[in-house]
Motif scaffolding. Structure first.
Motif, mmCIF file in Angstrom:
data_model
loop_
_atom_site.group_PDB
_atom_site.id
_atom_site.type_symbol
_atom_site.label_atom_id
_atom_site.label_comp_id
_atom_site.label_asym_id
_atom_site.label_seq_id
_atom_site.Cartn_x
_atom_site.Cartn_y
_atom_site.Cartn_z
ATOM 1 N N ALA A 7 28.275 -78.560 19.822
ATOM 2 C CA ALA A 7 27.601 -80.203 20.190
ATOM 3 C C ALA A 7 28.044 -80.369 20.683
ATOM 4 C CB ALA A 7 29.361 -80.973 19.150
ATOM 5 N N MET A 8 26.569 -81.775 21.174
ATOM 6 C CA MET A 8 26.394 -82.079 22.450
ATOM 7 C C MET A 8 25.472 -83.734 21.684
ATOM 8 S SD MET A 8 22.674 -80.973 25.225
ATOM 9 C CE MET A 8 23.469 -79.755 25.937
ATOM 10 N N LEU A 9 26.343 -84.679 23.017
ATOM 11 C CA LEU A 9 25.985 -85.812 22.530
ATOM 12 C C LEU A 9 24.326 -86.017 23.433
ATOM 13 C CD1 LEU A 9 29.329 -87.530 23.389
ATOM 14 C CD2 LEU A 9 28.449 -87.070 20.625
ATOM 15 N N GLU A 10 23.725 -86.777 22.792
ATOM 16 C CA GLU A 10 22.352 -87.518 23.430
ATOM 17 C C GLU A 10 22.632 -88.988 23.733
ATOM 18 O OE1 GLU A 10 18.924 -85.415 23.644
ATOM 19 O OE2 GLU A 10 18.027 -87.684 23.033
ATOM 20 N N LEU A 11 22.721 -89.457 25.170
ATOM 21 C CA LEU A 11 22.430 -90.906 25.410
ATOM 22 C C LEU A 11 21.092 -91.388 25.770
ATOM 23 C CD1 LEU A 11 26.037 -91.674 27.093
ATOM 24 C CD2 LEU A 11 25.786 -91.461 24.765
ATOM 25 N N SER A 12 20.902 -92.183 25.349
ATOM 26 C CA SER A 12 19.073 -92.533 25.585
ATOM 27 C C SER A 12 19.085 -94.043 25.192
ATOM 28 C CB SER A 12 18.437 -92.367 24.673
ATOM 29 O OG SER A 12 16.530 -92.563 24.557
ATOM 30 N N THR A 13 18.796 -94.791 26.414
ATOM 31 C CA THR A 13 18.888 -96.366 27.517
ATOM 32 C C THR A 13 17.398 -95.835 28.183
ATOM 33 O OG1 THR A 13 20.688 -96.700 27.105
ATOM 34 C CG2 THR A 13 19.206 -98.517 28.614
ATOM 35 N N GLY A 14 16.165 -97.116 28.187
ATOM 36 C CA GLY A 14 15.144 -96.765 28.983
ATOM 37 C C GLY A 14 14.141 -95.873 28.887
ATOM 38 N N PRO A 15 14.207 -95.474 30.388
ATOM 39 C CA PRO A 15 13.905 -94.467 30.578
ATOM 40 C C PRO A 15 14.496 -93.277 31.253
ATOM 41 C CG PRO A 15 14.335 -96.115 32.893
ATOM 42 C CD PRO A 15 14.565 -96.797 31.916
ATOM 43 N N PHE A 16 16.381 -93.672 30.753
ATOM 44 C CA PHE A 16 16.885 -92.357 31.271
ATOM 45 C C PHE A 16 17.536 -91.733 29.629
ATOM 46 C CE2 PHE A 16 16.956 -95.038 34.101
ATOM 47 C CZ PHE A 16 17.110 -94.225 35.430
ATOM 48 N N THR A 17 17.682 -90.272 29.986
ATOM 49 C CA THR A 17 17.933 -89.367 28.901
ATOM 50 C C THR A 17 18.987 -88.690 28.971
ATOM 51 O OG1 THR A 17 16.336 -89.689 27.304
ATOM 52 C CG2 THR A 17 18.449 -87.858 27.013
ATOM 53 N N ALA A 18 20.774 -89.085 28.674
ATOM 54 C CA ALA A 18 21.670 -88.296 29.289
ATOM 55 C C ALA A 18 22.244 -87.019 28.047
ATOM 56 C CB ALA A 18 23.129 -88.815 29.967
ATOM 57 N N ARG A 19 22.268 -85.417 28.375
ATOM 58 C CA ARG A 19 23.377 -84.740 27.620
ATOM 59 C C ARG A 19 24.346 -84.261 27.634
ATOM 60 N NH1 ARG A 19 17.893 -83.714 28.292
ATOM 61 N NH2 ARG A 19 18.683 -81.382 30.176
#
Length: 301
Positions: A7-19
């Protein structure tokens, strides 16, 4: 999700994406940035197809080191007041603690923010604690705030840190200053320490050495490191809290990554008297907390 799938979470704000993979050490497996010109950059070393594991240290992304950072040689924890051993997870003893090998619980999540928790409630050693990671994206970068609370019924020595792996090309330069460093004997075991008169090996932002293994346990870092790669047009600034002034800088021969690891004590402080003399672990009473933070901010060159 199929059986065995991670299971992977993905965060996203503006120009950034984190997994993020909570169940595998709470690891941030990737952080990507869309630059103003539209080009996408990997801010953390993240090879295509890399799958996180708890069997060994993941050589990509970034992950928390807890209840101590880096090495406890021969599995020994000794802060001069109390000595005990912890389970081995490396040939040298225990490396990076237990957090990287544990499943983390998601306490909350929004589009650009999550809080993860790992608790250790049993084991052959006295460590009982609660660790948290607060991971936040904003329009300029990523901040990770981390903490460990002693939940044992006795005072114990603790340390924390984070282990980011950054992309490194033949023209990558590293700039950072420090007051000194441990002096290593065999296998990174400290025999003493030395002060720098010039800010250390990266004060002048040299091209990062790739023709041999690089290993420094720095002392008195000012909390700012800058990684510049002209060939990709990317600069990354790493900053960390004041109590994370004992970073490790490491890369093996010919690596396409470099590690700058902000942490609250030096290599071997859990077990080695020479390291403990200049950077002891933090002795926490029951209920006391040790915390710190790091921040990663990119820009174009």
């Amino acid at each position: 999700m199929t059986p065995g799938e991670i299971a992977m979470l993905e965060l996203s704000t503006g120009p950034f994406t984190a997994r993020i993979v909570p169940e595998i050490g709470g690891i941030v497996t990737g952080l990507e940035w869309r630059a103003p010109d539209g080009k996408r950059h990997k801010l953390l070393h993240a090879p295509n197809g890399a799958v996180p594991t708890t069997a060994h240290s993941n050589m990509f992304g970034t992950w928390l080191m807890v209840p101590f950072a880096n090495r406890a040689f021969d599995c020994l924890i000794d802060d001069g007041e109390r000595a005990f051993t912890v389970p081995a997870n490396d040939r040298s003893g225990n490396i990076h603690g237990f957090g990287r090998q544990s499943a983390w619980t998601v306490l909350g999540m929004t589009q650009g923010h999550t809080v993860l928790e790992h608790r250790r409630t049993e084991g052959p050693d006295p460590y009982r604690y609660r660790a948290t990671q607060d991971i936040t994206l904003d329009d300029a970068g990523m901040t990770i705030t981390m903490a460990v609370t002693n939940e044992a019924d006795t005072a114990l020595p603790y340390g924390i840190g984070h282990h980011p792996w950054f992309p490194c090309a033949p023209d990558t330069r590293l700039g950072m200053t420090a007051a000194g460093a441990l002096v290593f004997g065999e296998a990174f075991r400290a025999t003493g320490s030395a002060l720098f008169s010039d800010g250390g090996p990266y004060a002048d932002k040299p091209v990062f050495a790739r023709e041999h293994e690089t290993a420094w346990s720095l002392l008195g870092w000012n909390g700012v490191a800058r990684i510049e790669t002209p060939s990709t047009g990317l600069a990354i600034t790493l900053t960390a809290s004041e109590n994370f002034s004992f970073p490790v800088v490491w890369a093996p021969l010919g690596a396409d990554f470099l590690c700058v690891e902000p942490q609250s004590h030096a290599i071997g402080s859990p077990s080695e008297a020479a390291a403990r003399a200049v950077s002891p672990l933090t002795r926490l009473q029951p209920g006391e907390t040790l915390e710190g933070w790091l921040r990663i901010v990119p820009e174009t060159l």
